[in-house]
Design a protein around this motif. Structure first.
Motif, PDB file in Angstrom:
ATOM      1  N   GLN A 219       0.853  -1.186   0.000  1.00 48.46           N
ATOM      2  CA  GLN A 219       0.000   0.000   0.000  1.00 48.46           C
ATOM      3  C   GLN A 219       0.891   1.239   0.000  1.00 48.46           C
ATOM      4  N   ARG A 222       2.580   1.672  -3.348  1.00 46.75           N
ATOM      5  CA  ARG A 222       1.602   2.026  -4.375  1.00 46.75           C
ATOM      6  C   ARG A 222       1.228   3.510  -4.300  1.00 46.75           C
ATOM      7  N   LYS A 226       0.434   6.316  -7.160  1.00 46.41           N
ATOM      8  CA  LYS A 226      -0.982   6.601  -7.422  1.00 46.41           C
ATOM      9  C   LYS A 226      -1.177   8.069  -7.803  1.00 46.41           C
TER      10      LYS A 226
ATOM     11  N   ARG B 102      -2.878  -8.178  -5.929  1.00 47.67           N
ATOM     12  CA  ARG B 102      -3.810  -7.096  -5.647  1.00 47.67           C
ATOM     13  C   ARG B 102      -3.558  -5.927  -6.585  1.00 47.67           C
ATOM     14  N   GLU B 103      -2.696  -6.139  -7.569  1.00 44.82           N
ATOM     15  CA  GLU B 103      -2.348  -5.033  -8.458  1.00 44.82           C
ATOM     16  C   GLU B 103      -3.564  -4.579  -9.253  1.00 44.82           C
ATOM     17  N   ASP B 104      -3.767  -3.264  -9.202  1.00 45.29           N
ATOM     18  CA  ASP B 104      -4.884  -2.653  -9.878  1.00 45.29           C
ATOM     19  C   ASP B 104      -4.907  -2.952 -11.368  1.00 45.29           C
ATOM     20  N   ARG B 105      -3.727  -2.899 -11.983  1.00 44.46           N
ATOM     21  CA  ARG B 105      -3.698  -3.050 -13.446  1.00 44.46           C
ATOM     22  C   ARG B 105      -4.114  -4.465 -13.865  1.00 44.46           C
ATOM     23  N   GLN B 108      -7.949  -4.525 -13.472  1.00 48.98           N
ATOM     24  CA  GLN B 108      -8.609  -3.785 -14.550  1.00 48.98           C
ATOM     25  C   GLN B 108      -8.531  -4.533 -15.868  1.00 48.98           C
TER      26      GLN B 108
END
Lengths: 383, 151
Positions: A219, A222, A226, B102-105, B108
């Protein structure tokens, strides 16, 4: 005698100048020049210059000559104009050249027609060199900035790849440890006995802790990448709802909460929620031993920023270690006293910094702590 | 070993420990009786398109759900998903991405190319069991798929 003396005195003054001066008649022929002019042009005596066309003699009077009609300096005696040329190239008697800055003034003492002009000039070779050097240095600096940016970007990409593999590769074995420990507990508890089960419990608790650390670290990394989605955030509503949620979870305690008037701010609502969560969560956690726990939130505006403050009357911390409170994995209390990963305040600092704000803290041991964060006010954004 | 001819769940997972835990978790909810497990993306595609080792399968005999790990040897999870969505026979097959990432990319991208859901495997085994039970419950009991003839 007086007039002769006056001329001599004037001549003396003109020769003492570091700036070169000469005068021309209406045809552009030299009528006078001072010592600095002779020195700069490489002549010994005034007689070598007087009577000659100054344009031909020194001002671009060479192979790639500008016509006299087009010469800006000559416009002074030809067109009755004041002229300033800061990038002239003048030629010396020996055929070498130098960079010069020139000023030419038409003289109109004897009526409206131009009968002569006075021209002054300076050798600006050194200045030109310095300018070129500074230009070169600037270009070099720019190139270096480009280089460094590329290096940073590549470091960022590496970090991204790293956190990606942390998220996947480090969590997978942890899950296996926890899962198989659970299988051991479920299917083989008879053979393990009470002590065996206790030891297994310790293993699983630590697996859980490591899982939280990995999540927190991810987190944290990231956050650096972000994008901030800034919008108008009602800080009062946000802080109140977070605090209420936290207090509701503390079913066995009474915590008095006071939320003052909190001005709105422009920021990322998700990230600011995290800031309140961590600061208020700490206030609730570290006031855990007080029977009369008080968590207080207020704000003040000054110098174009809003300062939000979270105050508690908990155990506080020793100000000797104030520099450590916002560090990654830095903790000032024992895990057995107050559990935590040592990432909460580091996250707060990072989020606030990404909003162009700052955080600081003060505390007295056993009396409580105050955490402040300042964010740019909305009014200053508009200005 | 369940008969792969009539699998309800196809699990694609390369890590044997993860596969064992996942099967165990599904079994607790009674969702592993007709489960077939393959260890890479290429085998998953062979299974679904009845090729290679699975040439004797009927292509129209699709499982009720595909549990697909993201990171796989040979053909990775997203690539498998892309191929399934590009083929009319498997376009509507429910695909649940089950991954550590958990990577956003990743998330998505998975949704963009047509994943039906995306589950991050929790480290805690109990949470993992709960997550798997919910997945099994929803896709095997609650979710309605079109008739085979209509697909």
């Amino acid at each position: 005698v007086n007039e002769r003396e006056g001329r001599q005195r004037l001549r003396f003054l003109l020769d003492a100048l570091a700036e070169a001066i000469y005068t021309v008649d209406a045809d552009g022929r030299c009528t006078f020049c001072n010592t600095a002019c002779l020195d700069l042009l490489g002549f010994d005596r005034m007689e070598q210059v007087v009577g000659r066309s100054m344009h031909e003699l020194m001002h671009q009077g060479r192979a790639d000559a500008t016509a006299e009609a087009a010469c800006p300096i000559c416009r002074s005696h030809r067109c009755d104009e004041r002229v300033h040329v800061d990038d002239a190239t003048l030629w010396r008697a020996d055929g070498s050249s130098f960079a010069a800055e020139c000023w030419a003034h038409p003289l109109t003492w004897h009526g409206p027609t131009v009968i002569a002009a006075v021209v002054t000039f300076l050798d600006v070779t050194r200045r030109r060199e310095a300018e070129e050097e500074s230009l070169r240095l600037n270009l070099e600096l720019e190139a270096r900035v480009c280089d460094r940016t590329a290096q940073l970007e590549s470091a960022n990409r590496e970090l991204e790849a790293f956190s990606y593999s942390v998220s996947h590769d480090l969590r997978a074995p942890l899950r296996a440890i926890d899962g198989f420990a659970e299988i051991l507990a479920a299917d083989h508890s008879q053979q393990l006995g009470d002590e065996g089960l206790r030891v297994l419990g310790v293993i699983r608790r630590n697996v859980g802790k490591m899982g939280h650390l990995i999540d927190g670290l991810l987190q944290f990394s990231r956050l650096g990448r972000k994008d901030i989605h800034a919008e108008l955030v009602d800080m009062g509503a946000l802080a109140s709802s977070v605090l209420e949620e936290l207090v509701t979870q503390e079913t066995e305690r009474h915590i008095e909460t006071r939320v003052g008037d909190l001005p709105p701010v422009a920021g990322d609502p998700v990230l600011l929620h995290q800031v309140w969560m961590n600061l208020l969560g700490n206030a609730v956690k570290y006031s855990g031993r007080r029977r009369d726990a008080v968590v207080q939130v207020d704000a003040s505006e000054s110098g174009g920023e809003v300062v939000y403050t979270v105050r508690d009357n908990g155990v506080g911390f020793d100000m000797t270690y104030v520099d450590k409170v916002f560090g990654v994995f830095q903790r000032l209390h024992k895990e057995s006293e107050f559990p935590g990963t040592g990432l909460g305040l580091a996250l707060v600092q990072r989020i606030v910094a990404r909003h162009h704000g700052r955080v600081w803290a003060e505390s007295v041991v056993d009396e409580g702590a105050a955490f402040h964060f300042a964010l740019p006010g909305i009014r200053s954004e508009v200005d | 070993m369940p008969n792969h001819m009539e699998a309800e769940v196809l699990l694609v997972e390369d890590t044997p420990e993860d596969a064992e835990l996942m099967i165990r978790a599904l079994r607790k909810g009674g969702f592993a009786n007709r489960l077939h497990h393959v260890e890479d993306g290429a085998a998953a595609l062979d299974f679904l398109f009845a090729r290679g080792a699975y040439a004797d399968r009927d292509v129209s005999d699709l499982p009720k759900v595909l549990l697909l790990d993201l990171k796989l040897p040979k053909v990775d999870g997203l690539e498998v998903l892309r191929e399934l969505r590009a083929d009319g026979r498997t376009r509507s097959l429910p695909v649940v991405m089950i991954t550590s990432s958990r990577e956003d990319r990743d998330l998505q991208e998975a949704y963009r190319i047509g994943a039906n859901s995306y589950v991050v495997k929790p480290v805690d085994f109990q949470q993992f069991v709960d997550a798997m039970t919910s997945v099994g419950m929803f896709w095997l009991l609650v979710n309605q798929v079109p008739d085979r003839a209509a697909r």
